[in-house]
Design a protein around this motif. Sequence first.
Motif, short mmCIF file in Angstrom:
data_model
loop_
_atom_site.label_atom_id
_atom_site.label_comp_id
_atom_site.label_asym_id
_atom_site.label_seq_id
_atom_site.Cartn_x
_atom_site.Cartn_y
_atom_site.Cartn_z
N ALA A 266 131.42 7.47 49.79
CA ALA A 266 132.16 6.39 50.44
C ALA A 266 133.12 6.94 51.49
O ALA A 266 133.31 6.34 52.56
CB ALA A 266 132.92 5.58 49.40
N VAL A 267 133.74 8.10 51.19
CA VAL A 267 134.71 8.68 52.11
C VAL A 267 134.03 9.45 53.24
O VAL A 267 134.27 9.19 54.43
CB VAL A 267 135.70 9.60 51.35
N PHE A 268 133.19 10.41 52.87
CA PHE A 268 132.68 11.36 53.87
C PHE A 268 131.49 10.82 54.67
O PHE A 268 131.33 11.17 55.85
CB PHE A 268 132.30 12.68 53.20
N ILE A 269 130.67 9.98 54.08
CA ILE A 269 129.49 9.47 54.78
C ILE A 269 129.76 8.07 55.33
O ILE A 269 129.58 7.81 56.53
CB ILE A 269 128.26 9.46 53.85
N ASP A 270 130.22 7.15 54.48
CA ASP A 270 130.42 5.77 54.92
C ASP A 270 131.61 5.63 55.87
O ASP A 270 131.53 4.89 56.86
CB ASP A 270 130.61 4.86 53.71
N GLN A 271 132.71 6.32 55.59
CA GLN A 271 133.90 6.19 56.42
C GLN A 271 133.91 7.18 57.58
O GLN A 271 134.15 6.79 58.72
CB GLN A 271 135.17 6.39 55.58
N PHE B 181 139.59 14.56 49.01
CA PHE B 181 139.60 13.20 49.53
C PHE B 181 140.56 12.32 48.74
O PHE B 181 140.92 12.61 47.60
CB PHE B 181 138.19 12.59 49.49
N LEU B 182 140.97 11.26 49.38
CA LEU B 182 141.74 10.18 48.77
C LEU B 182 141.08 8.89 49.21
O LEU B 182 140.86 8.69 50.41
CB LEU B 182 143.20 10.22 49.21
N THR B 183 140.72 8.03 48.28
CA THR B 183 140.02 6.80 48.65
C THR B 183 140.91 5.90 49.50
O THR B 183 142.14 5.96 49.43
CB THR B 183 139.56 6.03 47.40
N LYS B 184 140.29 5.07 50.31
CA LYS B 184 141.04 4.24 51.25
C LYS B 184 141.75 3.09 50.54
O LYS B 184 141.53 2.83 49.36
CB LYS B 184 140.09 3.67 52.31
N ASP B 185 142.62 2.44 51.28
CA ASP B 185 143.32 1.22 50.84
C ASP B 185 144.36 1.47 49.75
O ASP B 185 144.82 0.52 49.11
CB ASP B 185 142.33 0.15 50.34
#
Length: 235
Positions: A67-72, A157-161
């Motif tokens: 979710a962090v490295f590919i999607d974002q 990483f740290l997830t968004k939001d």
Amino acid sequence: MGFHKVKTIDEAESVKLNVSSKQQSNARDVPPALPSIVTRIDETIVSASNQHRYGQLYTDNLRARKAVFIDQKSWELPHTDGMEFDQYDTPQSRSVVIHEYGRVLAGVRLLPTTARCGCYSYMLRDAQLGLLPNIPEHVLYERAPVMPHVWEATRLFLTKDEPAERRLFIQTKLIKAMARAATEQGATHVIGIVPAVFQRWMNRLGLNALPMGPKLNIGGDHTQAAVMHVAGQAA
């Protein structure tokens, strides 16, 4: 009026003083209540040998990485079934996962600089050897170390939001857990590619690190290789 119902003013004041003194003493003995965020957020060190103890936490961590490295970030990385992974996710690695009620909030991967998997060793060294086209060979000022007391941190990483008041707590917990996990494996130093503003960031966490390479733009991020002394910083 009976004897037991009669108190002089001095006696009454003495009782009040004693009660007040006991209340103050009890207040000192009771530790201050921790914010609820402290009790909710946990850390786990997951590896190939212990992942069976933690249900889906390991795979959830790989999904959070995607979710962090590919999607974002739109990095071109291997993935399948919603999970991001690469050649460094081996039984030699450890994943530090910060989670809350089963939801992954942050993570980082640790790998010893003595690791080997086919033609690969660890990310910084392999980049220096020209094995990773997306990372420049001049990522380090000097030859990449191969020492049992030096581990590499990647995929931080740290997830968004996450709101600002939680982000610093989560970041601090992650770095402290990373330091603890590394020292438990005998490491005294952790190296890795970090945001170019890492010194200001580390100062906010009450830690310190030194640059090991030039500032670079990697995958759209302004980064720099750095080394962190972790011995004694895991508390």
